[in-house]
Design a protein around this motif. Structure first.
Motif, PDB file in Angstrom:
ATOM      1  N   GLY A 132      46.185  43.286  47.068  1.00  0.00           N
ATOM      2  CA  GLY A 132      47.550  42.820  46.892  1.00  0.00           C
ATOM      3  C   GLY A 132      48.582  43.842  47.314  1.00  0.00           C
TER       4      GLY A 132
ATOM      5  N   GLU B 186      54.733  40.417  40.997  1.00  0.00           N
ATOM      6  CA  GLU B 186      53.648  39.666  41.615  1.00  0.00           C
ATOM      7  C   GLU B 186      52.300  40.124  41.062  1.00  0.00           C
TER       8      GLU B 186
ATOM      9  N   LEU C  88      45.412  38.352  40.986  1.00  0.00           N
ATOM     10  CA  LEU C  88      45.628  37.766  42.307  1.00  0.00           C
ATOM     11  C   LEU C  88      44.361  37.094  42.819  1.00  0.00           C
TER      12      LEU C  88
ATOM     13  N   SER D  84      43.934  33.848  40.948  1.00  0.00           N
ATOM     14  CA  SER D  84      44.902  32.861  41.404  1.00  0.00           C
ATOM     15  C   SER D  84      44.469  32.238  42.732  1.00  0.00           C
TER      16      SER D  84
END
Length: 90
Positions: A24, A65, A71, A74
């Motif tokens: 990320g 974020e 991440l 998700s």
């Protein structure tokens, strides 16, 4: 090795490159983190003090974020949802 967001970042690499090992964080975000931390000349991770590492950890935690595990989860959930509604081939 320094641990940031549960990831061991390599000691022998420059901090900008080492931060990209966190899922990320790409080169652009890594460069912004180094600038915001006030690090000059892009030092190697092994040359950083514990104070500077803590500053980088706090800056990363301040991002809104998701990173790393959140991440990945998700993305996995998004792909599963698309597969469930049959909009992509799995």
């Amino acid at each position: 090795m320094a641990v940031v967001k549960g990831v061991n970042i390599p000691d022998n690499k420059r901090i900008e490159v080492a931060l990209t090992s966190i899922f990320g964080i790409g080169p652009t975000r890594a460069k912004k983190l180094v600038v915001r931390a006030g690090l000059k000349d892009n030092p190697k991770v092994k040359d950083l003090t514990e104070e500077k590492l803590n500053l980088i950890r706090n800056l990363i935690d301040a991002y809104e974020e998701p990173l790393e595990g959140d991440l990945r989860r998700s993305i996995r959930d998004d792909i599963k949802r698309l597969g469930d509604i049959k909009t992509c081939l799995l």
